[in-house]
Motif scaffolding. Structure first.
Motif, PDB file in Angstrom:
ATOM      1  N   GLY A  32       0.780  -1.224   0.000  1.00  0.00           N
ATOM      2  CA  GLY A  32       0.000   0.000   0.000  1.00  0.00           C
ATOM      3  C   GLY A  32       0.810   1.271   0.000  1.00  0.00           C
ATOM      4  N   LYS A  35       0.098   3.838  -2.858  1.00  0.00           N
ATOM      5  CA  LYS A  35      -1.257   4.299  -3.108  1.00  0.00           C
ATOM      6  C   LYS A  35      -1.447   5.744  -2.647  1.00  0.00           C
ATOM      7  N   THR A  36      -2.308   6.440  -3.358  1.00  0.00           N
ATOM      8  CA  THR A  36      -2.663   7.803  -2.980  1.00  0.00           C
ATOM      9  C   THR A  36      -4.172   7.888  -2.788  1.00  0.00           C
ATOM     10  N   GLY A  37      -4.587   8.896  -2.031  1.00  0.00           N
ATOM     11  CA  GLY A  37      -6.000   9.078  -1.756  1.00  0.00           C
ATOM     12  C   GLY A  37      -6.195   9.708  -0.396  1.00  0.00           C
ATOM     13  N   GLN A  67      -6.623  13.947  -2.769  1.00  0.00           N
ATOM     14  CA  GLN A  67      -5.860  13.381  -1.655  1.00  0.00           C
ATOM     15  C   GLN A  67      -6.150  14.203  -0.395  1.00  0.00           C
ATOM     16  N   ASN A 324      -3.426   4.500   2.084  1.00  0.00           N
ATOM     17  CA  ASN A 324      -2.855   5.425   1.103  1.00  0.00           C
ATOM     18  C   ASN A 324      -1.543   6.005   1.624  1.00  0.00           C
ATOM     19  N   GLN A 326       1.388   6.544   0.205  1.00  0.00           N
ATOM     20  CA  GLN A 326       2.146   7.542  -0.558  1.00  0.00           C
ATOM     21  C   GLN A 326       1.654   8.945  -0.238  1.00  0.00           C
TER      22      GLN A 326
END
Length: 429
Positions: A32, A35-37, A67, A324, A326
């Motif tokens: 994970g 992942k971005t968000g 994000q 998320n 990242q």
């Protein structure tokens, strides 16, 4: 401030027991991290830090519509560390917590609750580049990884009440407090003629962290910058430790420091003429006490620019419950970049753990000279050792300190020798 530092050994002992096996099953790992968000973060319930946190989150969210960061104060509990420990156990910790205690990191690592920042390609370079490699090394875990970013420090010094010093016939602007003998002489005058009930009043209670605000800063100064433990061995069973223990024992034996807890703030209430505090105290005491600040004393009176002290730092960690990662890492870098570090300094008065602090923010310190002494001291600090079972180690040390130094029930040299063996055993468990 003390409430937010509290972290009981009982909670730490729960980590990775059968009751918490589901939480311990997930390690830091790489899952994970790309992942971005949206993410959630926690910050301290200190009003000034909340102001900084809200502004930082708003600035990020404005430019990152996909994000979004949700920031909130750490939920209420006995302590922030206990709340975080419970969240790790339940698997619902936020992505980032901007209020970590270095003493709690090893417990969260054992729970599988933290992501090593080394997982990111620029993780090590960012941590070491921001704080400097030598400072960052204090926050590296025994496995060689960074599970925390050293964020801010509150280097502790001696605050003193100028009015009480003047009443006692002591120089309120240049007090003689640099040596133990001078400090003790001033303490006797303050209690005899300065209107102080006590010269200084550190809490004589058994919370594990209390030695960070009596024995430890003076030991760091006396020893020339040693931590309590180095390479798995106690460092304090020698001349420096004995000198510090003897100094505090005299203060208690002569009634110059209280043996019972004062229900309130003895310095703010003008019961004590001095206190061991960090730069946060400027905002707290500024309108209540006519104060001055000097480095902690040493037996020989070392020059101020050679004195080290306790950092009393807070760190930021990335928790493994975060999906998320990242975005969490990018936000962490954003929040601890030069601009937002400057905002933290100006909003809270606390010192970002950043190289060349006095020069990077020269304009701030020229306009706020009362913080300059702390900024200079911030380059000479020592943190709690990053060892396994750190809370248990400090608790055993505290118990012995109270028995020997505060209550005089055991010779200090005997206690120090026994404590050296106990501390070494604690960190090997």
């Amino acid at each position: 401030m003390a409430k937010m530092r509290t972290f009981t050994a009982a909670v730490a002992a729960l980590a990775c027991t059968g009751l918490l096996m589901t939480a311990c099953s997930s390690g830091g790992g790489n899952g994970g991290k790309a992942k971005t968000g949206p993410i959630k973060i926690w910050y301290s319930d200190n009003d000034q830090e909340v102001t900084w946190g809200k502004a930082t989150v708003a600035a990020w969210n404005k430019d990152h519509p996909d994000q979004q960061v949700t920031g909130e104060k750490i939920p209420a509990g006995t302590s922030s560390e206990e709340v975080i420990t419970a969240a790790v156990a339940a698997g619902n910790a936020p992505c980032l917590v901007f209020n970590g205690s270095p003493s709690a990191i090893s417990g969260w690592v054992r729970q599988g609750g933290l992501v090593p920042l080394n997982d990111f390609s620029d993780g090590v370079s960012y941590v070491e580049g921001r704080s400097g490699a030598s400072v960052a090394a204090e926050y590296k875990s025994p496995d060689g990884k960074y599970y925390q970013l050293p964020w801010k420090s509150n280097p502790v010094m001696i605050f003193y009440n100028k009015d009480m010093f003047k009443a006692a016939g002591l120089d309120p602007d240049h007090p003689a407090l640099s040596t133990y003998s001078d400090f003790l002489a001033a303490a006797r005058k303050l209690t005899a003629a300065g209107g102080a009930q006590w010269a200084i009043a550190p809490a004589p209670t058994n919370e594990f962290f209390q030695n960070w605000f009596d024995f430890y800063p003076l030991y760091i100064a006396e020893s020339g910058g040693k931590a309590l433990v180095d390479n798995g061995q106690a460092t304090f069973d020698g001349a420096a430790g004995q000198a510090v223990a003897g100094f505090w024992a005299q203060l208690y034996a002569k009634g110059l420091a209280p043996k019972e807890k004062y229900n309130g703030d003895a310095f703010a209430d003008k019961k004590a003429a001095m206190a061991i505090v960090g730069p946060w105290a400027i905002a707290v005491y500024g309108s209540k006490v006519n104060w001055g600040a000097v480095p902690v004393p040493t037996s020989t009176g070392k020059p101020a620019d050679q004195i080290h002290t306790f950092a009393d730092s807070k760190t930021v960690s990335l928790f493994s419950a975060c999906g998320n990662r990242q975005t969490a890492w990018d936000f962490l870098k954003f929040a601890t970049g030069q601009e937002n570090d400057g905002a933290l300094l100006s909003t809270t008065g606390q010192m970002p753990l950043r190289s060349s602090l006095p020069t990077v923010y020269a304009s701030y310190f020229s306009g706020h000279p009362e913080y300059s002494l702390f900024a200079q001291q911030a380059s000479r600090t020592v943190e709690v050792p990053n060892v396994a079972n750190g809370v248990a180690m400090w608790q055993d040390f505290r118990n012995g300190y109270l028995k020997s130094v505060v209550f005089g029930q055991q010779p200090t040299d005997q206690w120090l020798h026994q404590a050296a063996g106990t501390v070494a055993a604690d960190i090997k468990k």
